[in-house]
Enzyme design. Sequence first.
Site, PDB file in Angstrom:
ATOM      1  CD  GLU A  63       9.567   2.566   0.768  1.00 40.48           C
ATOM      2  OE1 GLU A  63      10.048   2.011  -0.369  1.00 40.48           O
ATOM      3  OE2 GLU A  63       9.237   1.558   1.635  1.00 40.48           O
ATOM      4  CD  GLU A 122       9.493  -1.682   9.457  1.00 38.55           C
ATOM      5  OE1 GLU A 122       9.567  -1.299   8.068  1.00 38.55           O
ATOM      6  OE2 GLU A 122      10.076  -1.692  10.334  1.00 38.55           O
ATOM      7  CD  GLU A 143      12.117  -3.885  -0.453  1.00 36.21           C
ATOM      8  OE1 GLU A 143      12.379  -2.816  -0.421  1.00 36.21           O
ATOM      9  OE2 GLU A 143      11.128  -4.086  -1.373  1.00 36.21           O
ATOM     10  CG  HIS A 144       9.671  -2.207   4.544  1.00 34.52           C
ATOM     11  ND1 HIS A 144       9.871  -0.833   5.128  1.00 34.52           N
ATOM     12  CD2 HIS A 144       9.516  -1.945   3.076  1.00 34.52           C
ATOM     13  CE1 HIS A 144      10.281   0.053   4.155  1.00 34.52           C
ATOM     14  NE2 HIS A 144       9.765  -0.734   3.003  1.00 34.52           N
ATOM     15  CG  HIS A 152       7.107  -2.300  -0.581  1.00 31.30           C
ATOM     16  ND1 HIS A 152       6.884  -1.727   0.440  1.00 31.30           N
ATOM     17  CD2 HIS A 152       8.470  -1.963  -1.041  1.00 31.30           C
ATOM     18  CE1 HIS A 152       7.836  -0.798   0.576  1.00 31.30           C
ATOM     19  NE2 HIS A 152       8.716  -0.838  -0.325  1.00 31.30           N
TER      20      HIS A 152
END
Length: 468
Positions: free
Chosen positions: A155, A148, A78-79, A75
């Site tokens: 998130e 991030e 993904e960022h 994940h």
Amino acid sequence: MAPVLRNLRRGFASSAMVADQMRAMAAQVPTEVSTMSNGMRVASEVRKGTDMVTVGVHLSTGTRFETPETNGAAHFLEHLIFKGSKKYSQSDIETKAENMGIQLNAYTAREQTVYFATAMKKDVPLVVDLLGDIIRNSKLEKSAVERERDVILRELQEVNQQMDETVFDYLHEVAYQNTPLANTILGTPENIQTLTVDDLRNYTKKHYKPHRMVLAAAGAVDHNDLVKLSEKAFGSMEKETDPITPFDLCTKDPAYVTGSEVRVHNENMPACHFAIAFESVGWTHPDSVAFVVLQSLLGNYNRSDGSAQWSNMRLPRSMAVHADHCLSFSSFNTTYTDTGLFGVYCLAKPPFIHDAVTNITTELVRNVFKIEEAALERAKAKAKMNVLATLDGTQAIADEIGRQLHVYGRRMPMTELFARVDEITTSSMKDIAEQYIYDREIAVAAMGPVWALPEYQWMRRRTYWNSY
């Protein structure tokens, strides 16, 4: 007179569903598939009447293939993946996407990671080249990783406020304890704060292999042109001499369901969110289609929908008749390579939680003994319509192509899927319920005023309840 009118309407709806089904099967075009010299597959499906194309790189890697120390890496990538590559800076990517109207996106699941874009037909060469460069040559700069971290932590906080997401994370944690499927997709807060650039690079080096990648496209696309573009963008990736497939990894470290529960007590929540699940089967198991139909047979319910009391499905109707028992419920069927979770997610208020659980367990186990022919036929028709409804647009079709090539090794024709649905009978469905539900272990996850939820052993005993 009203019941007669309702029956007529249902008849018309059934005829319409059959007509839609026949049109969809007749309209389905073949999916062309090619394999590059390095083992990467390229698949495409032409959709007429559109100038748009969705192109995506589907990787058979996700949370399941992480270690406890690297949980969250898939994940995290993904960022970072669109933050710049060797050929395209972040500014280049954002400018080109904005000027050309290209929609770039990505998502991570427990067994799959997808990077995709939707664009005009004329921009497909740029999209494929961009996807190839970010996969092969992503910068993964330390400064971007540090920026991030806070984004992903925020998130995570947002996801934790979504009760259904949180309950299903708890359900996986307790059902698949001591296996990789217990890991959350976003990872733990500790890992998000400590994952390094080297961790992420090592993850891509290990899992971003051409034999575990599918370039899937749907829309106004020419397959031969797509293959040429793919060779140019991904052809430099070396072929593995002894490729290790996701199936090999799952066989080496299999997932299995443990009968257990987790309860998160919170008196400030007005209602209890809970899920009750049984272990089902993997994608390629012969019984997998039966669970799709069984999910349709159980149905869904929301108290705000006043028509549920006239539903043809027993569980929604029983909940509607006793409206206080349940605010809403939905049946679920989550499938992985070698296992799955099948059950019901419910929202109910005390003191009626016990009644809601009674209704749910009664209907689940009832399928071992009694399934009406008419109810099964309606469930089969609904299952087919659900399949058709999900294939709406180039993005959904491209996503399905990529998923099927990973899990089946081919694109399953709709005619084959519907034929397998049609083969299901009341007798075979009872056998499925007996094999996977009757007196089988359950996993339970609950949040809220859980004091009103029956104890685990009471729910477990309900799986071999014989009074129907």
